[in-house]
Design a protein around this motif. Structure first.
Motif, PDB file in Angstrom:
ATOM      1  N   GLU A   4      -4.477   1.805   9.837  1.00  0.00           N
ATOM      2  CA  GLU A   4      -5.563   1.212   9.062  1.00  0.00           C
ATOM      3  C   GLU A   4      -5.812  -0.225   9.444  1.00  0.00           C
ATOM      4  OE1 GLU A   4      -3.859  -0.516   5.036  1.00  0.00           O
ATOM      5  OE2 GLU A   4      -3.378   1.618   5.176  1.00  0.00           O
TER       6      GLU A   4
ATOM      7  N   ASN B   8      -8.785   2.784   3.714  1.00  0.00           N
ATOM      8  CA  ASN B   8      -8.644   4.237   3.779  1.00  0.00           C
ATOM      9  C   ASN B   8      -9.122   4.852   2.455  1.00  0.00           C
ATOM     10  OD1 ASN B   8      -6.379   4.552   1.887  1.00  0.00           O
ATOM     11  ND2 ASN B   8      -5.098   3.634   3.481  1.00  0.00           N
TER      12      ASN B   8
ATOM     13  N   ASN C 204      -9.692  13.374   2.934  1.00  0.00           N
ATOM     14  CA  ASN C 204      -9.042  12.179   3.480  1.00  0.00           C
ATOM     15  C   ASN C 204      -8.042  11.582   2.500  1.00  0.00           C
ATOM     16  OD1 ASN C 204      -9.990  11.333   6.257  1.00  0.00           O
ATOM     17  ND2 ASN C 204     -11.971  11.733   5.276  1.00  0.00           N
TER      18      ASN C 204
ATOM     19  N   SER D 195      -5.001  13.768   2.938  1.00  0.00           N
ATOM     20  CA  SER D 195      -4.345  13.401   4.194  1.00  0.00           C
ATOM     21  C   SER D 195      -3.591  12.082   4.052  1.00  0.00           C
ATOM     22  CB  SER D 195      -5.390  13.272   5.306  1.00  0.00           C
ATOM     23  OG  SER D 195      -4.809  12.751   6.482  1.00  0.00           O
ATOM     24  N   GLY D 196      -4.231  11.097   3.440  1.00  0.00           N
ATOM     25  CA  GLY D 196      -3.578   9.801   3.243  1.00  0.00           C
ATOM     26  C   GLY D 196      -2.349   9.913   2.359  1.00  0.00           C
TER      27      GLY D 196
ATOM     28  N   GLN E 176       0.500  11.300   4.369  1.00  0.00           N
ATOM     29  CA  GLN E 176       0.995  10.291   5.310  1.00  0.00           C
ATOM     30  C   GLN E 176       1.820   9.219   4.602  1.00  0.00           C
ATOM     31  OE1 GLN E 176      -1.953   9.099   8.486  1.00  0.00           O
ATOM     32  NE2 GLN E 176      -3.304  10.415   7.266  1.00  0.00           N
ATOM     33  N   TYR E 177       1.325   8.745   3.463  1.00  0.00           N
ATOM     34  CA  TYR E 177       2.078   7.738   2.710  1.00  0.00           C
ATOM     35  C   TYR E 177       3.400   8.321   2.205  1.00  0.00           C
ATOM     36  CZ  TYR E 177      -1.490   4.068   2.459  1.00  0.00           C
ATOM     37  OH  TYR E 177      -2.371   3.057   2.756  1.00  0.00           O
TER      38      TYR E 177
ATOM     39  N   TRP F 151       2.835   5.607   7.622  1.00  0.00           N
ATOM     40  CA  TRP F 151       1.585   5.125   7.055  1.00  0.00           C
ATOM     41  C   TRP F 151       0.367   5.517   7.890  1.00  0.00           C
ATOM     42  CZ3 TRP F 151       4.037   3.852   2.977  1.00  0.00           C
ATOM     43  CH2 TRP F 151       5.183   3.061   2.992  1.00  0.00           C
ATOM     44  N   PRO F 152      -0.787   5.699   7.238  1.00  0.00           N
ATOM     45  CA  PRO F 152      -2.032   5.912   7.986  1.00  0.00           C
ATOM     46  C   PRO F 152      -2.365   4.659   8.795  1.00  0.00           C
ATOM     47  CG  PRO F 152      -2.338   6.369   5.635  1.00  0.00           C
ATOM     48  CD  PRO F 152      -1.003   5.734   5.786  1.00  0.00           C
TER      49      PRO F 152
ATOM     50  N   GLY G 144      -7.539  10.085   7.115  1.00  0.00           N
ATOM     51  CA  GLY G 144      -7.316   9.310   5.895  1.00  0.00           C
ATOM     52  C   GLY G 144      -8.432   8.341   5.592  1.00  0.00           C
ATOM     53  N   HIS G 145      -9.393   8.187   6.515  1.00  0.00           N
ATOM     54  CA  HIS G 145     -10.508   7.257   6.318  1.00  0.00           C
ATOM     55  C   HIS G 145     -11.794   8.043   6.094  1.00  0.00           C
ATOM     56  CE1 HIS G 145      -7.527   4.684   8.221  1.00  0.00           C
ATOM     57  NE2 HIS G 145      -8.196   3.651   7.744  1.00  0.00           N
TER      58      HIS G 145
END
Length: 286
Positions: free
Chosen positions: A154, A161, A138, A141-142, A145-146, A151-152, A29-30
């Motif tokens: 971070e 992110n 990313n 992916s984020g 996840q959200y 949550w990613p 995610g980053h």
């Protein structure tokens, strides 16, 4: 609610798939950030954040009032050749609400210009401008996840992110200029006799842009505030309001004080308080 629940359940199901798990492991995610990017949030960014919040709340409120009011509390006409009525323009008569909205816009633009200058002078632009193509996987992916409510991992003090980077960059460098360019089209600054300019930039285009951009800002604020409070409120508020990477109550205290200040300003934007100020800058009439 049904759609939201479906999205969460769908995202959680996706995360049970081996291919998706591998994708998230590869792209956490980053996106890649330049090594020269500074860490933290300097004191000026905290102040800019407060001023922006203070002004944008009042701008959205007065903008909706301009859009919906049928009988304005009064009218305002700029002095000829003044700041609000440049040389060559016939002073336009607008509602008191539009005058207030336009005045707040001026302060918001000035605050934004200072913010952007400081972003580039200090190098903080590198934190909100994507610099690598890996921002796209990313972001996906984020988003998964959200949406799954997991949550990613971070640390906004060091590295936003990918979704944050794109959202902040889009807001500063695209949404804000669109709000300005569309708003100025039906402001008192627009030239009276500009037939060619009017053909190039019809007022209908401005109207079709200005309101959707406002809706974007409202949506951004809702999501932003939600995530601030649900991904570590005390740490996030300290980042924004005290410029410290610590977990204590000072950030929350200052945030609550800022809400009181905004509420007081909301109350003071009533015509009984703004009319005397408007009268100093032009002619007020019923």
């Amino acid at each position: 609610m049904i759609v939201a629940v479906a999205v969460v359940l769908g995202a959680r199901w996706l995360r049970t798939l081996e291919g998706v798990q591998e994708f998230i492991a590869t792209y956490d995610g980053h996106s890649t950030q330049l090594e020269a990017a500074p860490e933290g949030m300097p004191w000026w960014m905290g102040w800019q954040h407060f001023f922006n919040m203070f002004l944008i709340v009042l701008i959205i409120r007065t903008g909706l009032q301009v859009r919906n009011e049928r009988k304005p509390p009064g009218y305002w006409t700029a002095k000829k050749g003044s700041f609000f009525s440049p040389k060559g323009n016939t002073p336009k008569k607008v509602s008191l609400t539009q005058w207030l909205h336009q005045s707040l816009d001026v302060l918001w633009v000035l605050n934004g210009l200072v913010f952007i200058i400081l972003l580039f002078v200090t190098g903080h632009w590198m934190r909100i401008v994507p610099t690598d193509w890996d921002v796209f996987p990313n972001m996906l992916s984020g988003a998964i996840q959200y949406a799954s409510l997991d949550w990613p991992t971070e640390n906004g003090w060091v590295h936003y992110n990918a979704l944050q980077t794109v959202a902040y960059g889009f807001t500063v460098f695209i949404a804000a200029p669109l709000a300005i360019l569309s708003g100025i089209r039906f402001s008192t600054w627009w030239p009276d006799n500009a037939e060619k300019l009017n053909k190039i930039y019809p007022v209908e285009w401005a109207r079709a842009t200005h309101f959707p951009v406002m809706l974007y800002f409202v949506g951004f604020i809702i999501v932003h505030v939600f995530l601030v409070f649900f991904t570590g409120a005390l740490a996030n508020l300290n980042h924004m309001y005290t410029s410290r990477d610590v977990v204590d109550w000072w950030g929350l205290v200052i945030f609550l004080v800022s809400l009181v200040v905004i509420a007081a300003a909301w109350f003071l934007t009533k015509p009984m308080f703004t009319t005397p100020i408007a009268a100093r800058m032009g002619k007020v009439s019923k």
